[in-house]
Design an enzyme around this catalytic site. Structure first.
Site, PDB file in Angstrom:
ATOM      1  N   ARG A  11       4.767   3.783  -7.128  1.00 13.29           N
ATOM      2  CA  ARG A  11       3.577   3.098  -6.594  1.00 13.29           C
ATOM      3  C   ARG A  11       2.432   3.092  -7.603  1.00 13.29           C
ATOM      4  O   ARG A  11       2.167   4.074  -8.275  1.00 13.29           O
ATOM      5  CB  ARG A  11       3.115   3.794  -5.308  1.00 13.29           C
TER       6      ARG A  11
ATOM      7  N   ARG B   2       4.908  16.454   0.814  1.00 10.15           N
ATOM      8  CA  ARG B   2       4.266  15.586   1.818  1.00 10.15           C
ATOM      9  C   ARG B   2       5.260  15.181   2.903  1.00 10.15           C
ATOM     10  O   ARG B   2       4.923  15.091   4.088  1.00 10.15           O
ATOM     11  CB  ARG B   2       3.707  14.331   1.136  1.00 10.15           C
TER      12      ARG B   2
ATOM     13  N   ARG C 183      -1.677   7.422  -7.934  1.00 10.67           N
ATOM     14  CA  ARG C 183      -2.295   8.422  -7.061  1.00 10.67           C
ATOM     15  C   ARG C 183      -1.879   9.818  -7.500  1.00 10.67           C
ATOM     16  O   ARG C 183      -0.700  10.026  -7.843  1.00 10.67           O
ATOM     17  CB  ARG C 183      -1.828   8.178  -5.613  1.00 10.67           C
TER      18      ARG C 183
ATOM     19  N   LYS D 217       3.032   1.798   5.254  1.00 13.76           N
ATOM     20  CA  LYS D 217       1.925   1.603   6.199  1.00 13.76           C
ATOM     21  C   LYS D 217       0.823   0.751   5.562  1.00 13.76           C
ATOM     22  O   LYS D 217       0.368  -0.235   6.132  1.00 13.76           O
ATOM     23  CB  LYS D 217       1.340   2.965   6.624  1.00 13.76           C
TER      24      LYS D 217
ATOM     25  N   ARG E 228      -1.953  12.534  13.032  1.00 19.73           N
ATOM     26  CA  ARG E 228      -0.770  13.064  12.368  1.00 19.73           C
ATOM     27  C   ARG E 228      -0.309  14.370  12.969  1.00 19.73           C
ATOM     28  O   ARG E 228       0.576  15.026  12.416  1.00 19.73           O
ATOM     29  CB  ARG E 228      -1.097  13.329  10.907  1.00 19.73           C
TER      30      ARG E 228
HETATM   31  P1  AP5 Z   1       2.520   2.040   0.921  1.00 16.68           P
HETATM   32  O1  AP5 Z   1       2.298   0.829   1.718  1.00 16.68           O
HETATM   33  O2  AP5 Z   1       1.447   2.478  -0.023  1.00 16.68           O
HETATM   34  O3  AP5 Z   1       3.004   3.227   1.843  1.00 16.68           O
HETATM   35  P2  AP5 Z   1       2.177   4.160   2.840  1.00 16.68           P
HETATM   36  O4  AP5 Z   1       3.020   4.377   4.035  1.00 16.68           O
HETATM   37  O5  AP5 Z   1       0.811   3.627   3.048  1.00 16.68           O
HETATM   38  O6  AP5 Z   1       2.172   5.464   1.951  1.00 16.68           O
HETATM   39  P3  AP5 Z   1       1.083   6.564   1.728  1.00 16.68           P
HETATM   40  O7  AP5 Z   1       1.612   7.405   0.601  1.00 16.68           O
HETATM   41  O8  AP5 Z   1      -0.282   5.997   1.532  1.00 16.68           O
HETATM   42  O9  AP5 Z   1       1.141   7.342   3.017  1.00 16.68           O
HETATM   43  P4  AP5 Z   1       0.753   8.816   3.214  1.00 16.68           P
HETATM   44  O10 AP5 Z   1       0.843   8.928   4.659  1.00 16.68           O
HETATM   45  O11 AP5 Z   1       1.496   9.796   2.420  1.00 16.68           O
HETATM   46  O12 AP5 Z   1      -0.668   8.872   2.519  1.00 16.68           O
HETATM   47  P5  AP5 Z   1      -2.116   8.760   3.064  1.00 16.68           P
HETATM   48  O13 AP5 Z   1      -2.886   8.020   2.074  1.00 16.68           O
HETATM   49  O14 AP5 Z   1      -2.172   8.292   4.462  1.00 16.68           O
HETATM   50  O15 AP5 Z   1       3.877   1.799   0.108  1.00 16.68           O
HETATM   51  C1  AP5 Z   1       4.379   2.781  -0.755  1.00 16.68           C
HETATM   52  C2  AP5 Z   1       5.074   2.079  -1.962  1.00 16.68           C
HETATM   53  O16 AP5 Z   1       6.204   1.391  -1.502  1.00 16.68           O
HETATM   54  C3  AP5 Z   1       4.189   1.046  -2.644  1.00 16.68           C
HETATM   55  O17 AP5 Z   1       4.418   1.072  -4.010  1.00 16.68           O
HETATM   56  C4  AP5 Z   1       4.641  -0.279  -2.045  1.00 16.68           C
HETATM   57  O18 AP5 Z   1       4.456  -1.340  -2.938  1.00 16.68           O
HETATM   58  C5  AP5 Z   1       6.109  -0.005  -1.761  1.00 16.68           C
HETATM   59  N1  AP5 Z   1       6.581  -0.700  -0.597  1.00 16.68           N
HETATM   60  C6  AP5 Z   1       5.922  -0.886   0.582  1.00 16.68           C
HETATM   61  N2  AP5 Z   1       6.690  -1.572   1.453  1.00 16.68           N
HETATM   62  C7  AP5 Z   1       7.861  -1.810   0.802  1.00 16.68           C
HETATM   63  C8  AP5 Z   1       9.076  -2.466   1.164  1.00 16.68           C
HETATM   64  N3  AP5 Z   1       9.225  -2.999   2.380  1.00 16.68           N
HETATM   65  N4  AP5 Z   1      10.076  -2.519   0.275  1.00 16.68           N
HETATM   66  C9  AP5 Z   1       9.931  -1.954  -0.969  1.00 16.68           C
HETATM   67  N5  AP5 Z   1       8.810  -1.324  -1.356  1.00 16.68           N
HETATM   68  C10 AP5 Z   1       7.793  -1.244  -0.500  1.00 16.68           C
HETATM   69  O19 AP5 Z   1      -2.535  10.299   3.087  1.00 16.68           O
HETATM   70  C11 AP5 Z   1      -2.665  11.024   1.882  1.00 16.68           C
HETATM   71  C12 AP5 Z   1      -3.029  12.468   2.181  1.00 16.68           C
HETATM   72  O20 AP5 Z   1      -4.262  12.525   2.904  1.00 16.68           O
HETATM   73  C13 AP5 Z   1      -2.040  13.219   3.062  1.00 16.68           C
HETATM   74  O21 AP5 Z   1      -0.989  13.776   2.306  1.00 16.68           O
HETATM   75  C14 AP5 Z   1      -2.956  14.296   3.666  1.00 16.68           C
HETATM   76  O22 AP5 Z   1      -3.162  15.354   2.763  1.00 16.68           O
HETATM   77  C15 AP5 Z   1      -4.258  13.566   3.861  1.00 16.68           C
HETATM   78  N6  AP5 Z   1      -4.350  12.973   5.202  1.00 16.68           N
HETATM   79  C16 AP5 Z   1      -4.292  11.661   5.523  1.00 16.68           C
HETATM   80  N7  AP5 Z   1      -4.382  11.481   6.857  1.00 16.68           N
HETATM   81  C17 AP5 Z   1      -4.517  12.721   7.399  1.00 16.68           C
HETATM   82  C18 AP5 Z   1      -4.631  13.190   8.719  1.00 16.68           C
HETATM   83  N8  AP5 Z   1      -4.643  12.376   9.784  1.00 16.68           N
HETATM   84  N9  AP5 Z   1      -4.732  14.537   8.912  1.00 16.68           N
HETATM   85  C19 AP5 Z   1      -4.720  15.388   7.884  1.00 16.68           C
HETATM   86  N10 AP5 Z   1      -4.593  14.997   6.604  1.00 16.68           N
HETATM   87  C20 AP5 Z   1      -4.494  13.672   6.347  1.00 16.68           C
END
Ligand code: AP5
Length: 604
Positions: free
Chosen positions: A208, A248, A237, A97, A173
């Protein structure tokens, strides 16, 4: 067009742009957009003429060169005078994402709102919210709704968001988060879901690394840092350990999918297990189409296409919104008609993807029942058009067939409801994109209608008329079609005792056996007491590849109605089985037929 724009991208830094005020973002005033023509407007009523007024699912551009119209030149559009985009992107942890958001922001200048980033900022600043959130985040759990929802709503109300448009990443979410936005009328123009298999997600998370200086996302294996200097300052992270990623993922599965039904009509699944540039190409093309549609005020038109794209990966069971209510009120609203078109579409696509080739759609709601009202044939045609355009959209050549006269005279041997339907098909609006005559051709039923280049055949309500049986023609056609899918929409192939002529060439048993060789990929019937059309007692629904589900209609004290599943069946249930289920009797119990659901005997 999308590919060229990708190569122009500079390294993005927008995931953390909201946290690092000094980071530059491209001003949104000028966008490079394709000049693909405006899509046609949507029909607004179910009358024959209006329901045939325009198509609803056809790609703006076809994929292969021979079917392409001359490629439109890139057009500079002044974005400031236009409606800004509203985009939601969702997907499992590490589905990409953030990576895609960087590219989207770079090109479209939207305000990126990542709840993960907002929460991490609170944590790193040691705020009260941060202290509360940290515990949840470290355990891979969702932070309580009220904290996150307030944060998002307050960010969405800011001026820059209203001016530039928004890109919501990681929110909503859960169904309750989605409902919070619905309540205040915040809805995206498109809801993108990145699909990536679990085993890949873990690898992506663990590898990552983030650059705290630029916000850029790296991966030790897939996107290593460019220089030693960058490499030295990368951080990991705290929730990117193998153990936390698993938890997660579990949390994501429990919650995120449940939020999907709210956005079913806007949902586009994108295969996230490809190189990031290819993924962006697809997203970019979608956003351009949505942008054009939003500004041409015909977003409704392309919704069908978005949902069409749901066909390959979505489990329509997970995304199903439940049976619409007030189904006895006709004409049905556009929303209800579209609901059924897309329900049929998803099931049919899935069956075709699974290489099923003899398929049957049976849908019997008042709006689609020409036997009750001959004008409802228009709605049936609209359903057929949705199906045909969707397959054509995918580059398949579709032959839409309706049986012609089967005896002497123009209408001899033709069921009343089908009289004139060939003409309707010929005159229908199949879009401005040249689909008719290339991807979609109109034909009759019979072996000679099968051309080598046809990929798929959709047969409109083939049925036996007294004295004329369609089965021989149909059989000849399916024999000629071989493994190519033949989809019968609302067929009536029940044996006719008084049939004659060509029907005699095949014995009765053979005819029945042949008719039964078509499998249901979709079935929806409303249930009434035998011989009545009111009140609706329940419904029977089956969408390939799932079981038949029997619903009871329940009146709620509030005056509303709802449908509750009371039984499921691997095969289409008999009238007796339905009666038993309604009366709460155990399955397979011997009983006498009460005749409650006598209509079932009329099904093929
Ligand atoms: P990346 O682009 O960083 O992936 P992402 O989908 O953004 O992953 P996140 O881990 O940030 O998502 P998440 O939903 O777990 O975390 P968030 O920060 O939202 O890519 C990942 C890796 O893959 C990178 O190294 C990248 O280089 C690589 N990559 C990307 N595309 C690629 C490709 N095509 N091919 C190969 N490699 C690739 O949330 C964190 C925490 O916050 C949650 O666990 C929760 O506790 C809380 N939180 C967030 N939102 C809410 C909500 N709405 N409600 C309640 N709690 C919430």
């Amino acid at each position: 067009m999308a590919a060229s724009s990708v190569t122009q991208l500079t390294p993005g830094n927008h995931r953390y742009a909201s946290l690092i005020p000094s980071l530059p973002t491209r001003p949104p005033s000028v966008l490079l957009l394709s000049s693909s023509g405006p899509l046609s407007s949507s029909p607004s009523s179910s009358s024959l003429s209006s329901s045939l007024a325009s198509p609803r699912s056809l790609r703006v551009e076809f994929k292969t060169s021979w079917k392409r119209k001359p490629k439109p030149k890139a057009l500079r559009v002044d974005c400031s005078a236009k409606e800004p985009l509203k985009v939601m992107i969702s997907g499992a942890p590490a589905s990409g994402k953030g990576t895609q958001c960087q590219m989207i922001v770079e090109k479209y200048g939207l305000v990126h709102i990542s709840t993960g980033d907002l929460l991490r900022a609170e944590v790193s600043q040691g705020t009260e919210i941060g202290k509360k959130a940290k515990e949840y985040m470290d355990n891979g759990m969702l932070v309580p709704d009220d904290i996150v929802t307030d944060m998002v709503i307050s960010r969405l109300s800011q001026r820059d968001v209203k001016e530039k448009g928004w890109l919501l990443d990681g929110f909503p979410r859960s169904p309750s988060q989605a409902q919070s936005l619905e309540r205040i009328g915040i809805r995206p123009d498109i809801y993108i879901v990145l699909d990536v298999p679990d085993e890949i997600l873990i690898d992506r998370c663990v590898g990552r690394r983030l650059d705290p200086a630029t916000g850029k996302i790296y991966h030790l294996k897939y996107f290593p840092p460019e220089t030693e200097e960058v490499s030295a300052r990368l951080i990991t992270r705290s929730d990117d350990t193998q153990e936390k990623v698993k938890s997660r993922l579990e949390t994501h599965k429990r919650n995120a999918e449940a939020a999907l039904p709210t956005y079913l009509d806007l949902l586009k699944r994108v295969d996230g297990n490809r190189p990031k540039e290819i993924i962006f190409e697809e997203i970019d093309s979608l956003l351009q189409q949505v942008y054009n549609a939003v500004n041409n005020k015909n977003l409704d038109e392309i919704k069908g296409k978005l949902v069409t794209n749901l066909k390959v990966t979505a489990s329509n069971k997970d995304n199903w919104r439940g049976i619409p209510t007030r189904l006895n009120n006709i004409p049905h609203s556009k929303e209800i008609r579209e609901y059924f078109y897309y329900d049929v579409l998803q099931a049919t696509w899935k069956a075709v993807e699974d290489k099923r080739s003899r398929l049957k759609v049976e849908i019997n709601i008042p709006e689609l029942n020409p036997e009750m009202d001959v004008y409802r044939i228009g709605t049936l045609m609209e359903l057929v058009r949705t199906l045909a355009l969707s397959f054509a959209d995918d580059g398949k050549r579709v032959k839409v067939c309706v049986q012609g006269s089967m005896g002497e005279g123009a209408l001899a041997g033709m069921p009343l409801q089908l009289a004139g339907s060939r003409k309707i098909l010929e005159f229908m609006d199949w879009g401005d994109h040249g689909a008719k005559g290339t991807f979609i051709n109109i034909g009759s039923i019979g072996a000679r209608e099968v051309d080598e280049q046809d990929d798929i055949f959709i047969l409109v309500a083939p049925q036996n008329a007294v004295g004329n049986c369609i089965i021989d023609d149909l059989k000849a056609m399916t024999d000629a079609a071989g493994n190519r899918p033949v989809i019968l929409v609302n067929p009536r192939l029940k044996d006719l005792p008084g049939s004659s002529g060509i029907m005699q060439t095949m014995g009765r048993d053979k005819r029945l056996e042949y008719a039964a060789s078509f499998e249901n990929c979709y079935c929806f019937r409303l249930l009434y007491y035998a011989g009545t059309q009111y009140p609706i007692m329940g419904a029977l629904r089956m969408t390939y590849p799932y079981r038949y589900e029997l619903f009871k209609r329940v009146d709620e004290p509030s005056g509303k109605e709802k449908y509750v599943v009371i039984a499921t069946f691997p095969e289409k249930p008999t009238g007796d089985e339905i009666n038993d289920a309604f009366q709460g009797k155990p399955r397979n119990k011997e009983k006498t037929t009460s005749g409650l659901w006598g209509f079932l005997s009329s099904i093929l």
